[in-house]
Design an enzyme around this catalytic site. Structure first.
Site, PDB file in Angstrom:
ATOM      1  N   LYS A  44     -19.840  32.837  11.582  1.00 22.25           N
ATOM      2  CA  LYS A  44     -19.092  32.318  10.430  1.00 22.25           C
ATOM      3  C   LYS A  44     -19.802  31.127   9.791  1.00 22.25           C
ATOM      4  O   LYS A  44     -19.401  30.660   8.749  1.00 22.25           O
ATOM      5  CB  LYS A  44     -17.671  31.917  10.843  1.00 22.25           C
ATOM      6  CG  LYS A  44     -16.733  33.074  10.998  1.00 22.25           C
ATOM      7  CD  LYS A  44     -15.305  32.592  11.069  1.00 22.25           C
ATOM      8  CE  LYS A  44     -14.331  33.742  10.900  1.00 22.25           C
ATOM      9  NZ  LYS A  44     -12.962  33.281  10.784  1.00 22.25           N
ATOM     10  N   ARG A  93       0.329  31.787   4.119  1.00 23.49           N
ATOM     11  CA  ARG A  93       0.512  31.034   2.876  1.00 23.49           C
ATOM     12  C   ARG A  93       0.831  31.937   1.688  1.00 23.49           C
ATOM     13  O   ARG A  93       1.410  31.492   0.719  1.00 23.49           O
ATOM     14  CB  ARG A  93      -0.765  30.251   2.544  1.00 23.49           C
ATOM     15  CG  ARG A  93      -1.112  29.179   3.539  1.00 23.49           C
ATOM     16  CD  ARG A  93      -2.494  28.698   3.258  1.00 23.49           C
ATOM     17  NE  ARG A  93      -3.377  29.863   3.352  1.00 23.49           N
ATOM     18  CZ  ARG A  93      -4.659  29.842   3.590  1.00 23.49           C
ATOM     19  NH1 ARG A  93      -5.273  28.715   3.717  1.00 23.49           N
ATOM     20  NH2 ARG A  93      -5.366  30.942   3.686  1.00 23.49           N
ATOM     21  N   SER A 131      -9.015  25.685   4.843  1.00 24.31           N
ATOM     22  CA  SER A 131     -10.266  25.035   5.234  1.00 24.31           C
ATOM     23  C   SER A 131     -11.366  25.323   4.223  1.00 24.31           C
ATOM     24  O   SER A 131     -12.181  24.456   3.918  1.00 24.31           O
ATOM     25  CB  SER A 131     -10.703  25.520   6.621  1.00 24.31           C
ATOM     26  OG  SER A 131      -9.799  25.087   7.603  1.00 24.31           O
TER      27      SER A 131
END
Length: 162
Positions: A44, A93, A131
């Site tokens: 990542k 979210r 993030s």
């Protein structure tokens, strides 16, 4: 005798945001122990290394006495077996998050039938924070004070300037 209830809150946390902290604080009231499990996936290409993320989460959650911060590099179902818990906490979210998390939840249950995933929505004021948003703003030296815990703000800003 009641068995203490433990839950895992997995994620990359690169970096920890106020949305993450909101979910940690709220779930810490629901369970005897919350294990914040940081996925260690170098593919990542995280901005913060695993030690930095562990340190930041430990600092930001120091006011909570039932939080344990660990790293893992395995399937979540393997971690849940190792930690002797079948409860996973995940944040949602948006509808896009819901679709992704639902698919992951079903995949996990296909591997371990006893696994339960609890989905929590962050408080409305944190619903847009991720993030990746923090990292994007950092890249252009933008203001992130309202997005991350104050206790780790300087650490995040310092790393973002490198």
């Amino acid at each position: 005798m009641n068995t203490p209830k433990k839950a895992i809150y997995p994620g990359t946390f690169d970096p920890l945001t106020l949305g993450h902290l909101d979910l940690i604080e709220r779930s810490s009231k629901m369970f005897d122990e919350i294990v914040v499990a940081i996925g260690n996936n170098p593919e990542k290409n995280p901005l913060f290394n695993i030690e930095e993320r562990i340190n930041m989460i430990t600092i930001a959650t120091a006011h909570l006495k039932n939080i344990k911060v660990i790293q893992f590099h395995s399937l979540l179902v393997e971690l849940s077996t190792k930690l002797n818990t079948n409860i996973i906490i995940r944040g949602i979210r948006s509808s896009a998050d819901f679709e992704y998390e639902l698919q992951m939840g079903y995949a996990n249950v296909s591997l371990k039938k006893e696994l339960e995933t609890i989905y929590l929505m962050p408080k409305l004021e944190y619903s847009f924070i991720s993030s990746s948003v923090v990292r994007a703003i950092l890249k252009f030296n933008g203001e992130i004070d309202h997005l991350v815990p104050k206790s780790i703000l300087n650490d995040i800003k310092r790393k973002g300037k490198k």
